[in-house]
Structure formats: C-alpha cells, structure tokens
Scaffold this active site. Structure first.
Site, PDB file in Angstrom:
ATOM      1  N   THR A 539       0.850  -1.192   0.000  1.00 43.35           N
ATOM      2  CA  THR A 539       0.000   0.000   0.000  1.00 43.35           C
ATOM      3  C   THR A 539       0.882   1.238   0.000  1.00 43.35           C
ATOM      4  O   THR A 539       1.902   1.286   0.688  1.00 43.35           O
ATOM      5  CB  THR A 539      -0.954   0.002   1.208  1.00 43.35           C
ATOM      6  OG1 THR A 539      -1.876  -1.076   1.044  1.00 43.35           O
ATOM      7  CG2 THR A 539      -1.755   1.291   1.291  1.00 43.35           C
ATOM      8  N   PHE A 541       1.162   5.135   0.800  1.00 43.56           N
ATOM      9  CA  PHE A 541       0.568   6.202   1.606  1.00 43.56           C
ATOM     10  C   PHE A 541       1.180   7.527   1.175  1.00 43.56           C
ATOM     11  O   PHE A 541       2.328   7.551   0.724  1.00 43.56           O
ATOM     12  CB  PHE A 541       0.899   6.004   3.095  1.00 43.56           C
ATOM     13  CG  PHE A 541       0.245   4.800   3.713  1.00 43.56           C
ATOM     14  CD1 PHE A 541       0.773   3.528   3.517  1.00 43.56           C
ATOM     15  CD2 PHE A 541      -0.893   4.936   4.499  1.00 43.56           C
ATOM     16  CE1 PHE A 541       0.168   2.416   4.092  1.00 43.56           C
ATOM     17  CE2 PHE A 541      -1.500   3.831   5.077  1.00 43.56           C
ATOM     18  CZ  PHE A 541      -0.969   2.569   4.863  1.00 43.56           C
TER      19      PHE A 541
END
Ligand code: PEP
Ligand code: MN
Length: 647
Positions: A539, A541
């Site tokens: 992921t 960010f």
C-alpha cells in the site's frame, strides 16, 4: 524479577515499592511501556516474591529465570530501540553502519565518510585503536585518528562508531565517539565492559569468535548492570572448522537472540566472511533473517587499505548493496533508516521547520502525525516507518478527520493510503486532497501488507466460527477463508478495530484479520501468519501537511539525495478532441516521465472527468517548473498536489 505495577498506582506507593527493593540491595529500573509500567529489579539477595506481590500497587511479580536479567526478554517484552543522535536502532528499521576498517589518514577518513553517507549509511565506523593479530601490523592512529573521525562525523552529519581496547582510553574515547565498539577479542574483558558500561554512551558489543550466544548476552548484562542503557549486539562470525571463509557467519544467532533478548542485533558480514565477494550476499541474508542492521567495511581504495582491504567493499559495491537492501526492506515490513537532511526532522520530501533536531516540536513533545484507524492499524505502522525521528502517531476516526487535524494544526502531518498494489486507488483520499486545497503531499511511504489470523492465544483454528476484518482484509485473504467454508465473514470498519472487537467479545470462536502489531496491542495471538493470497501486497501512503502558501521550494528531503523527485497533479481538460493528448504532449516534449495517470468522475458534474497524474521530477528544477507552467496552459484547473521525495 519484573514487578508489574497497577495502572492506578499512586506516586507514594510506587516510591514505597522502590524503597523496599533498594533496602534489600536491588538495582531498580523503571520501564514505562505502552500497556503497563514495570519495575525491573536485579539483585543477589533472595527475596520472597509473595512479599513483593503484597505491596500496595503491585499487580504481579514475574521472576527472571535466565542468567542474564536486564538483557532478557522476561525483563522487557518489547524490542528496545536505541537512540544514537538522530538514528534509531531497533524496531521497524534497517540501520547501515559503514566505513573503513581503520582511520588511516584525515583525507582517507573524510573521503570514506562522504561516500558512505552519499550511498545512505547512517552511522560512520572506523577504528583508531586496532587490535591486530600481529604486533607488527598497523595498530591504528590512536587519538590523532579519533580527531579525524570526529571531524568526518561532524562534517557529514553522521554519528561515529569506534572501538575501545583498553579501560585507560575510556575518557578519551567518550570525547570523540558516539558509539563505543567492544570488539570480538574483548567481549569477555569484564573490566573493560564495566568501565564502558559506566560511560553512558551507546555500546556496540561484538560477539567473540569463540563465544556462545549465552556468553554474548552475559557480556551485554555486564554493560547493562554497569549503568549502560543502550546496548547493540553484533554477530560477526565465529570460528569453525571451515577455512573457505575467515569466520563462519552465524546468522542463526539472529532469531535466537531476538527470542532471548529485547536488545537489537546487527550483523558484520565483513569480518564474518573476510572476503569482499561474500559481504553483500551475507548482508542481504542478515537483513532477511531479521537483523536490525549491518556494519560493513567500505574503503575508497581497498587494494591499498592498511587493514582488512580484502574484505572491504569498493564504493560502487556498497552503493549497489544499499539499493538491494532498499528493495528488500519493504518485503520484511521494514524501512532503511535515513539521516535527516539537515538537523531538522522531516519526512522524506517534506519540510521540517516545526520539528527540532531530536524530532520534537517546540514544546519538547514528539511531532504528531494523524492517521485513520486505531492503534495497530497499517497506517500507524506506515507513520512510524516514514519518519526518521520519533513521532507520536495520533488515531483519527476517518480520513476526513486526518485532513482536519492537519488543517487545524492539531497534527504536524497526516498519513493516508492512496493506492494498493492489488486493489488500486483509494479514491476517497484523492477526493479529499482536492477538497482541502490548503493541504499538500509532503512525502510518500510504501509498506507491505501482511495479514494474519488473530484470535485468543492457544485457540485451535478448527474451533473458529467467525472472522472480522475490513472488507479489503477479507477480500485479500479470500483463498484462505475459502478453505474454511463454515466461517462467517464479518466486515468491520478497519482491521485494528476488528481485533479490538474480538478482544472485547471474549469469545474464543471469534478471530480477526489484521497486522501482528494489532494483535500485540490488544493482547491477542497470531494464530496463522501471512494469510493474504498474494504476497505482493503493498500500500502506498502519502504524508500530508498544511501548505504554508506560496513560499516556494520545499526544504531538502531527508532521503539519500535530498531532492524531491516526484510530483502529483490533478487537472481537467477541455471537452474537445485531442485535449488530453495536448496535455500529455507537454510531458513528452519536455522529457517528463509519467508514473501514473488515472481518470475520475468530477464530484457534482456527472459524466465529466478529471485526471490524476504522477511524474518524475528531473534534477533540472527550472526546466520542471517551466514544464508545469506549460501543462497549466494545456489544461484547466491544474492543481499541484505535492512535489516530494518518492518513498
Ligand atoms: C572491527 O570491527 O574493526 C573489528 C576489529 O571487528 P571484530 O572485533 O569483530 O574483529
Ligand atoms: Mn576490520
């Protein structure tokens, strides 16, 4: 023994427990953890544990069974993180210490420091006192060498590590170095350990080449018992019957040490192998095995080194090793430790005026970083990985609240996910970036997402009936869940709160899918690790901050080169043929490399679209700025979401 105090203990009762222990000759240390406050008491007088348990404010007493006390996991369950200037050793970071075997001259040491810093090392090593096997070999430059070492460390902003070989040199070394190294040959020089332990400096303790792990830990205990509270262990190879390498690097010591002690352990593949060609493979293996860092010998001209040339990396080899470690660390859920660009704490690519040298705000407290979710959320992990210095991660109920916290200066920074490698963009955060024009992207952090099945300690997987997680967590573990068709899958707000809920239900048939950290925070156990279907689950960010408004250039980033190298934009094009093509042509004509382009419906304008664009920022900033101006001319409503350093 470890004395766990009740949360509500009064200062007076705590003082009475301390006095009781001190009167019986115990050395007492207080450790304030996230979950509980404990007193560690070490002494030689036997005492009846039940007596201590009866003292007001004491929750329970745990005897320490291992021969080393202060160093043991029983004494401290959480990993110790050792602060050396702006560097933190231990926790989710990989720390690289590099430099030549010995200080040979002022020029050599300055050149070495510059090159290892340039490649990304955070601590600089070089010996001024060399314990050599032969009395005729180069013994080091002594105090003159320490002067050069200190100068190099100061010039390149790196804390320095150097070996101490005699208690007589203790005061002198304290004036010059940030970390005292106790070498393999001196690991059991107990008088030296006692003296070094009393200096109040971090110590790098190397394993003797004929020492067991237990002996290493007993030596660490000498340092801790003499007053040191910052000990870093180092595996550097042991003597075996093998002659193909100088020593046999005992990488199996890493998981053993991690189990037995809370102290960080790093690995020295240079002395561990003695041969340059083996250093990088073993360094990578050490990181893969869970080492908190490595210490490597690097020399500007290894063929002419005065000591350990054959095992010293050439500068280019070290640069390559750093890149490989950089690629490996996220796979392990870690981040390569970086030095802040100046003496300010900044996120990679961010500006840092609000945070001082120790990573603390003006009030002296660590800077606050808002994240969505609860303690143990993946976002919290990303926040701690991203910042070089200590920060306080502040939970917020939703993404909008993270933006609000930043806008209202309740938090210096925020961190929000924008994209997952399996499931794509998290549009809500892109939309929020547009809705909050005074908030901009200051940096980027990628983390690997490892999902675990979490439940009550000792629960058999077969007895589970219900699994809670965020819908993405359930989806990413579908293959595992499909093998248990009888389980009810319950969608929850986020992964960490699913764990909290399971902990609150008290039902052993309930489980959650979340991070290991979430299990730890809520006192549950990981029943099955890494149950996600695809291990390539990352992921991305972005770190957000309040835009101070047209003040021009962001400050240099804390990354290797310090230069912002990525930019994110949002724009709309006119509703006519070739409008998007015209915008992209600007990029092509100006040689800008596009990293991502995505279209999104415009809120409130059905069937109209805007585009999100990421590009590489070239070194020539003036050319880039001109390209952005041209892009603004070829589009409508161009918004610069941030110019930052790619993570
Ligand atoms: C060194 O690090 O320079 C050194 C001499 O190491 P060891 O004590 O492990 O031999
Ligand atoms: Mn050496």
């Amino acid at each position: 023994m470890v004395i766990v105090l009740e949360r509500s203990i009064s200062d007076g009762d705590k003082e009475r427990v301390r006095a009781y222990l001190a009167a019986r000759g115990f050395k007492v240390r207080e450790i304030i953890g996230e979950q509980e406050t404990i007193l560690g008491a070490v002494g030689i007088v036997p005492v009846d544990i039940r007596e201590v348990e009866l003292l007001p404010g004491v929750a329970r007493v745990i005897p320490i069974t291992s021969p080393y006390k202060l160093a043991s996991r029983e004494f401290r369950r959480e990993d110790s993180v050792i602060a050396v200037g702006p560097v933190r050793i231990g926790g989710p970071r990989v720390v690289v210490i590099a430099g030549p075997c010995a200080v040979e001259s002022r020029e050599q040491v300055l050149e070495s420091a510059e090159l290892v810093r340039g490649s990304g090392a955070v601590l600089f090593r070089a010996g001024a006192f060399k314990p050599r096997t032969s009395p005729y070999a180069f013994q080091g430059l002594g105090e003159e060498g320490l002067r050069y070492l200190k100068e190099a460390g100061e010039r390149y902003g790196m804390p320095v590590v150097s070996e101490i070989v005699s208690p007589e040199h203790a005061d002198m070394l304290r004036d010059y170095v940030d970390v005292l190294q106790v070498g393999a040959r001196n690991m059991q020089n107990f008088e030296l350990l006692k003296r070094v332990g009393g200096l109040g400096r971090p110590v790098l303790l190397k394993r003797g080449f004929a020492a067991t792990i237990q002996e290493l830990l007993m030596s660490a205990e000498y340092l801790l018992a003499s007053g040191s509270d910052r000990v870093i262990l180092c595996e550097r190879g042991i003597r075996t019957f093998e002659t193909a390498t100088r020593n046999t690097l005992d990488l199996s010591a890493i998981p053993v040490v991690k189990k037995l002690t809370h102290l960080p352990i790093i690995v020295d593949p240079s002395h561990g192998t003695g041969l340059r060609a083996m250093v990088s493979p073993m360094a990578l293996a050490a990181v893969a095995a869970g080492a908190d860092g490595i210490t490597v010998e690097v020399h500007p001209d290894p063929d002419h080194a005065l000591s350990d040339g054959p095992q010293s990396l050439h500068p280019g080899q070290f640069e390559k090793l750093m890149r490989d470690i950089e690629a490996l660390a996220p796979v392990l859920g870690k981040e390569v430790a970086r030095l802040p660009a100046s003496d300010a704490c900044v996120p990679r690519g961010g500006r840092g005026p609000a945070v001082g040298a120790a990573g603390r705000g003006d009030s002296g407290a660590p800077a606050r970083v808002a994240f969505q979710g609860e303690r143990g959320a993946f976002s919290e992990h990303a926040a701690h990985l991203h910042f070089a210095a200590e920060v306080e991660a502040v939970p917020e109920p939703d993404f909008r609240a993270v933006f609000e916290a930043v806008l209202q200066a309740r938090a210096r920074w925020g961190i929000v996910p924008v994209e997952n490698s399996l499931t794509g963009s998290i549009h809500q955060n892109y939309d929020l970036l547009l809705q909050y024009p005074d908030v901009r992207i200051a940096g980027e952090q990628k983390i690997r997402i490892v999902h675990n099945l979490i439940g009550y300690p000792g629960t058999a997987i077969a007895s589970i009936r219900r699994v809670y997680s965020h819908p993405q967590g359930l989806a990413q573990c579908a293959a595992f869940l499909d093998a248990h068709p009888g389980w009810e899958r319950v969608s929850w707000d986020d992964t960490a709160s699913a764990v909290r809920h399971v902990a609150e239900t008290g039902e052993r048939a309930n489980a959650a899918i979340a991070s290991e950290e979430a299990a730890r925070v809520h006192g549950l156990a990981v029943l099955r690790q890494a149950i996600e279907a695809n291990p390539q689950n990352y992921t991305r960010f972005v770190v957000i901050e309040r835009d101070p408004g047209g003040e021009g250039e962001p400050e240099p980033a804390s990354g290797r080169t310090g230069r912002p190298d990525k930019a994110s934009f949002c724009f709309v094009t006119a509703d006519r043929p070739g409008a998007l093509f015209a915008a992209l042509k600007v990029l092509a004509d100006r040689g800008l490399n596009m990293k991502k382009l995505e279209s999104r419906p415009i809120l409130g304008r059905p069937w109209q679209y805007q585009f999100y664009l990421d590009v590489d920022v070239p070194a020539d900033r003036a050319a880039f700025d001109a390209a952005v101006a041209a892009l603004a001319g070829a589009t409508e409503d161009l918004r610069v979401l941030g110019i930052y350093r790619a993570g």
